[in-house]
Design a protein around this motif. Structure first.
Motif, PDB file in Angstrom:
ATOM      1  N   GLN A 136      -0.668  26.335  60.013  1.00  0.00           N
ATOM      2  CA  GLN A 136      -0.041  26.203  61.326  1.00  0.00           C
ATOM      3  C   GLN A 136       1.371  25.637  61.223  1.00  0.00           C
ATOM      4  O   GLN A 136       2.285  26.071  61.923  1.00  0.00           O
ATOM      5  CB  GLN A 136      -0.902  25.323  62.224  1.00  0.00           C
TER       6      GLN A 136
ATOM      7  N   ALA B  67      -1.215  19.599  72.104  1.00  0.00           N
ATOM      8  CA  ALA B  67      -1.894  20.675  71.389  1.00  0.00           C
ATOM      9  C   ALA B  67      -2.572  20.105  70.159  1.00  0.00           C
ATOM     10  O   ALA B  67      -2.183  19.057  69.633  1.00  0.00           O
ATOM     11  CB  ALA B  67      -0.899  21.769  70.988  1.00  0.00           C
TER      12      ALA B  67
ATOM     13  N   PRO C 256       1.169  25.882  69.074  1.00  0.00           N
ATOM     14  CA  PRO C 256       1.611  26.974  69.957  1.00  0.00           C
ATOM     15  C   PRO C 256       3.075  27.358  69.766  1.00  0.00           C
ATOM     16  O   PRO C 256       3.767  27.675  70.737  1.00  0.00           O
ATOM     17  CB  PRO C 256       1.395  26.374  71.349  1.00  0.00           C
TER      18      PRO C 256
ATOM     19  N   SER D 150       5.169  27.531  61.934  1.00  0.00           N
ATOM     20  CA  SER D 150       6.098  26.949  62.907  1.00  0.00           C
ATOM     21  C   SER D 150       7.493  26.726  62.347  1.00  0.00           C
ATOM     22  O   SER D 150       8.415  26.381  63.093  1.00  0.00           O
ATOM     23  CB  SER D 150       5.534  25.620  63.423  1.00  0.00           C
TER      24      SER D 150
ATOM     25  N   ALA E  37      -3.972  24.372  65.820  1.00  0.00           N
ATOM     26  CA  ALA E  37      -3.678  25.560  66.632  1.00  0.00           C
ATOM     27  C   ALA E  37      -2.344  25.343  67.338  1.00  0.00           C
ATOM     28  O   ALA E  37      -2.276  25.258  68.565  1.00  0.00           O
ATOM     29  CB  ALA E  37      -4.794  25.819  67.636  1.00  0.00           C
TER      30      ALA E  37
END
Length: 245
Positions: free
Chosen positions: A149, A115, A121, A153, A119
């Motif tokens: 990001q 990834a 995931p 997370s 961005a």
């Protein structure tokens, strides 16, 4: 100069004329034989500085490359470790080194995710995120997205850590070398496409801390004493510790 068994000058030239992703796919099989791989002494210094901040259950290596940071996380985390990178070639080498037949038997299980770090995931699942040597691949205007990001997370109270070296003295050989590299890359990217994004002077500590704070992190700096101090007494490198509130 080429390193024995490492990439040849021709291979490095082909990589440099490729896109960032394609360049690392090409370099991946020999990446750990280049000077670009984070030295073990830096990995060890970061591990020693982060260990007292734990315990940690789940760890994330952001832009993991061939997995040097994953090795650090396996020492620090108790449950699971994840390496994420956009290069399939680098992930393939990392997977072989850390979860293949010759991989160390001890430590938590490892997941590998392809990834873009801009961005990610992931849900807020990690106690610890770290990154080594990747920030030159992000333009300054991309830092807020990257930090957003990582923040998203992390679990509340989770920490994002990475080392930052002291800038070379103005006028020193290292200063001119890094300046020359960045100028050459800007010329290359102005004249040749696709672009290869890699700069050494676009990650100043003050600006980075400001971006982290704006993201919502609480930031502190720890000297990495194992890496020594400069003649003026300042540390040669610091560990940025950014905690999610």
């Amino acid at each position: 100069m080429p390193i024995p068994e490492g990439p040849t000058l021709r291979e490095l030239a082909v990589q440099a004329l490729s896109s960032t992703m394609r360049g690392y796919d090409l370099l991946a099989p020999k990446f750990d034989l280049t000077p670009y791989r984070t030295p073990d002494r830096v990995l060890d210094a970061v591990a020693d500085a982060v260990r007292p901040l734990g315990p940690f259950d789940r760890g994330l290596d952001v832009c993991c490359g061939t997995g040097a940071g994953v090795g650090v996380l396996r020492e620090l985390c108790r449950e699971r470790v994840t390496g994420v990178d956009f290069s399939a070639g680098m992930l393939g080498v990392a997977r072989s080194a850390h979860t293949g037949p010759s991989a160390p038997a001890q430590g938590p299980a490892v997941d590998w995710v392809r990834a873009d770090a801009r961005a990610l995931p992931f849900t807020p699942a990690f106690d610890l995120a770290l990154s080594f040597g990747a920030f030159g691949h992000f333009l300054p205007e991309e830092r807020p997205t990257l930090f957003d990001q990582v923040y998203a997370s992390l679990r509340p109270g989770g920490v994002f850590v990475f080392p930052v070296g002291a800038p070379p003295a103005v006028g020193s050989r290292a200063y001119w070398s890094l300046l020359g590299f960045d100028v050459a890359m800007r010329v290359r990217n102005a004249l040749w496409h696709p672009r290869f994004i890699m700069y050494y002077r676009t990650f100043p500590l003050a600006g980075v801390v400001d971006d982290l704070v704006r993201t919502g992190f609480e930031v502190r700096l720890l000297p990495l004493e194992a890496l020594g101090r400069r003649p003026d007494g300042s540390p040669r490198a610091r560990l940025v510790v950014a905690a999610r509130g």
